[in-house]
Write a protein that holds these residues in place. Sequence first.
Motif, mmCIF file in Angstrom:
data_model
loop_
_atom_site.group_PDB
_atom_site.id
_atom_site.type_symbol
_atom_site.label_atom_id
_atom_site.label_comp_id
_atom_site.label_asym_id
_atom_site.label_seq_id
_atom_site.Cartn_x
_atom_site.Cartn_y
_atom_site.Cartn_z
ATOM 1 N N GLY A 49 0.796 -1.229 0.000
ATOM 2 C CA GLY A 49 0.000 0.000 0.000
ATOM 3 C C GLY A 49 0.827 1.277 0.000
ATOM 4 O O GLY A 49 0.482 2.242 0.700
ATOM 5 N N SER A 50 1.903 1.295 -0.771
ATOM 6 C CA SER A 50 2.753 2.493 -0.812
ATOM 7 C C SER A 50 1.989 3.689 -1.378
ATOM 8 O O SER A 50 1.102 3.533 -2.212
ATOM 9 C CB SER A 50 3.970 2.236 -1.704
ATOM 10 N N ARG A 51 2.372 4.867 -0.903
ATOM 11 C CA ARG A 51 1.714 6.075 -1.403
ATOM 12 C C ARG A 51 2.592 6.809 -2.407
ATOM 13 O O ARG A 51 2.222 7.853 -2.915
ATOM 14 C CB ARG A 51 1.353 6.995 -0.238
ATOM 15 N N ASP A 52 3.797 6.285 -2.664
ATOM 16 C CA ASP A 52 4.662 6.935 -3.654
ATOM 17 C C ASP A 52 4.666 6.097 -4.944
ATOM 18 O O ASP A 52 3.743 5.345 -5.203
ATOM 19 C CB ASP A 52 6.074 7.122 -3.080
ATOM 20 N N ARG A 53 5.699 6.203 -5.732
ATOM 21 C CA ARG A 53 5.698 5.534 -7.037
ATOM 22 C C ARG A 53 6.205 4.076 -6.963
ATOM 23 O O ARG A 53 6.541 3.498 -7.994
ATOM 24 C CB ARG A 53 6.553 6.341 -8.026
ATOM 25 N N THR A 54 6.257 3.509 -5.782
ATOM 26 C CA THR A 54 6.811 2.156 -5.641
ATOM 27 C C THR A 54 6.199 1.159 -6.623
ATOM 28 O O THR A 54 6.911 0.454 -7.324
ATOM 29 C CB THR A 54 6.610 1.670 -4.191
ATOM 30 N N TRP A 55 4.853 1.127 -6.692
ATOM 31 C CA TRP A 55 4.223 0.113 -7.545
ATOM 32 C C TRP A 55 4.510 0.373 -9.032
ATOM 33 O O TRP A 55 4.778 -0.569 -9.789
ATOM 34 C CB TRP A 55 2.725 0.023 -7.266
ATOM 35 N N GLU A 56 4.496 1.642 -9.433
ATOM 36 C CA GLU A 56 4.814 1.960 -10.842
ATOM 37 C C GLU A 56 6.217 1.446 -11.167
ATOM 38 O O GLU A 56 6.449 0.873 -12.231
ATOM 39 C CB GLU A 56 4.758 3.471 -11.107
ATOM 40 N N LEU A 57 7.133 1.637 -10.229
ATOM 41 C CA LEU A 57 8.499 1.168 -10.452
ATOM 42 C C LEU A 57 8.556 -0.350 -10.551
ATOM 43 O O LEU A 57 9.263 -0.897 -11.410
ATOM 44 C CB LEU A 57 9.419 1.641 -9.314
ATOM 45 N N ILE A 58 7.808 -1.023 -9.689
ATOM 46 C CA ILE A 58 7.809 -2.501 -9.746
ATOM 47 C C ILE A 58 7.257 -2.963 -11.089
ATOM 48 O O ILE A 58 7.803 -3.864 -11.730
ATOM 49 C CB ILE A 58 6.998 -3.104 -8.570
ATOM 50 N N GLU A 59 6.175 -2.298 -11.542
ATOM 51 C CA GLU A 59 5.598 -2.654 -12.851
ATOM 52 C C GLU A 59 6.628 -2.494 -13.962
ATOM 53 O O GLU A 59 6.764 -3.352 -14.831
ATOM 54 C CB GLU A 59 4.388 -1.759 -13.144
ATOM 55 N N GLU A 60 7.341 -1.380 -13.881
ATOM 56 C CA GLU A 60 8.341 -1.094 -14.908
ATOM 57 C C GLU A 60 9.464 -2.136 -14.871
ATOM 58 O O GLU A 60 9.880 -2.663 -15.914
ATOM 59 C CB GLU A 60 8.915 0.286 -14.618
ATOM 60 N N LEU A 61 9.933 -2.446 -13.652
ATOM 61 C CA LEU A 61 10.998 -3.442 -13.506
ATOM 62 C C LEU A 61 10.528 -4.799 -14.033
ATOM 63 O O LEU A 61 11.271 -5.522 -14.694
ATOM 64 C CB LEU A 61 11.404 -3.576 -12.028
ATOM 65 N N HIS A 62 9.282 -5.125 -13.752
ATOM 66 C CA HIS A 62 8.730 -6.403 -14.201
ATOM 67 C C HIS A 62 8.716 -6.487 -15.730
ATOM 68 O O HIS A 62 8.966 -7.550 -16.308
ATOM 69 C CB HIS A 62 7.311 -6.552 -13.650
ATOM 70 N N ARG A 63 8.431 -5.342 -16.368
ATOM 71 C CA ARG A 63 8.404 -5.323 -17.846
ATOM 72 C C ARG A 63 9.787 -5.542 -18.435
ATOM 73 O O ARG A 63 9.957 -6.227 -19.432
ATOM 74 C CB ARG A 63 7.845 -3.982 -18.329
ATOM 75 N N THR A 64 10.800 -4.954 -17.778
ATOM 76 C CA THR A 64 12.123 -4.961 -18.397
ATOM 77 C C THR A 64 13.043 -6.057 -17.860
ATOM 78 O O THR A 64 14.046 -6.368 -18.479
ATOM 79 C CB THR A 64 12.815 -3.601 -18.171
ATOM 80 N N ASN A 65 12.711 -6.618 -16.726
ATOM 81 C CA ASN A 65 13.621 -7.569 -16.093
ATOM 82 C C ASN A 65 12.895 -8.885 -15.811
ATOM 83 O O ASN A 65 11.953 -8.927 -15.024
ATOM 84 C CB ASN A 65 14.128 -6.947 -14.776
ATOM 85 N N PRO A 66 13.310 -9.985 -16.449
ATOM 86 C CA PRO A 66 12.587 -11.255 -16.291
ATOM 87 C C PRO A 66 12.681 -11.842 -14.882
ATOM 88 O O PRO A 66 11.949 -12.776 -14.547
ATOM 89 C CB PRO A 66 13.283 -12.180 -17.297
ATOM 90 N N PHE A 67 13.554 -11.300 -14.062
ATOM 91 C CA PHE A 67 13.694 -11.832 -12.704
ATOM 92 C C PHE A 67 12.753 -11.157 -11.709
ATOM 93 O O PHE A 67 12.704 -11.544 -10.543
ATOM 94 C CB PHE A 67 15.128 -11.652 -12.193
ATOM 95 N N ILE A 68 12.080 -10.111 -12.126
ATOM 96 C CA ILE A 68 11.282 -9.334 -11.167
ATOM 97 C C ILE A 68 9.785 -9.591 -11.330
ATOM 98 O O ILE A 68 9.211 -9.341 -12.385
ATOM 99 C CB ILE A 68 11.557 -7.814 -11.322
ATOM 100 N N ASP A 69 9.162 -10.092 -10.260
ATOM 101 C CA ASP A 69 7.710 -10.224 -10.203
ATOM 102 C C ASP A 69 7.194 -9.261 -9.146
ATOM 103 O O ASP A 69 7.969 -8.808 -8.293
ATOM 104 C CB ASP A 69 7.317 -11.649 -9.803
#
Length: 317
Positions: free
Chosen positions: A49-69
């Motif tokens: 439940g982060s209030r900053d851009r944490t989830w957007e960053l995770i989404e982005e990492l997931h798109r570009t990095n096959p190791f990140i879910d």
Amino acid sequence: MPRLVIVSPCYNEEAILVYSAGELTALLERLIAAGKILPTSHVLYVNDGSRDRTWELIEELHRTNPFIDGLCLAGNVGSELAVMAGMMTARDVADAVVTIDADLQDDLAAIEEMIDRYLEGYDIVYGVKVSRVADPFLKRTTAQAFYRMQEAMGIRVIYNHTNFRLMSRRALDALACYPERNLYLRGIIPQLGYPSTTVDDVIRERVAGETKYNYRKLLLLAVDGITSFSTRPISWIIGGGLLCLLISICMAVYVLVSYIEHLSVPGWASLMLSLWFIGSIVLLSLGVIGQYIGKIYIEIKQRPRYHIAQHLQHNDQ
Ligand code: UDP
Ligand code: MG
């Protein structure tokens, strides 16, 4: 070779996520190259439940990095429950799960050692802080006093261990049987009973961002750490009641002597006696009621009563 999932809870960690993902990816690549874990191993970030851009960053990492879910919780539930959510999700695919805070204050090199211990047959490997110099003085001393206090209350905890650990699928399945809401993982996991060992964890300062745990949150966690595992404070009420009873007997002698010697004003003797006597009866009764409430409390948690490690049997029928 195990399929490893590294579970990491994140609450407002935008400042550190990219760095953290880079470090963990490099670690996974190294372990895969060393033939210690399967290439399908990965990191699972749990957004609490982060209030900053944490989830957007995770989404982005997931798109570009096959190791990140990523796993996004609907709201902020606190790191214990966030870690639990991550572990329970990873359990479906992982042979072993390592949990580590997103700020990577823990020793990454210890993860390889954890895998080695896992391969030797340990189900749970605790990271134990060997040095807490990176922790502020107040936090360090209160934390250590707290571990001692838990030990004194008969609660089994691993000294200087936080939430940096490896668990096997079997241990996670056992953990899944604990349906409680006031979750204090450090108290439950030693109760599982599976073979466990420790590795050294040299912690360091946060590289970026700041601690999400203020002293109020830490205190609440500490209260959970005691009240979820021990009904001993209730027994202290009975102890207090017995002490009062003892005092009231001494008072009876004192009051009687004063009365016979005419040292007291009228009414004082009876007042004094009833005061201590009633006090002790009230405390004792509260303690007795408390014992029953303690039992109800233990039953209502519906914790599993045992876990099976092995079952030797010949074919059915
Ligand atoms: N955390 C969380 N939910 C919260 C508070 C913290 O998921 O409500 C996470 C946080 O992102 C971090 C971990 O729990 O990955 C430990 O928090 P922090 O590093 O701030 O605590 P400290 O190491 O200072 O005790
Ligand atoms: Mg931290």
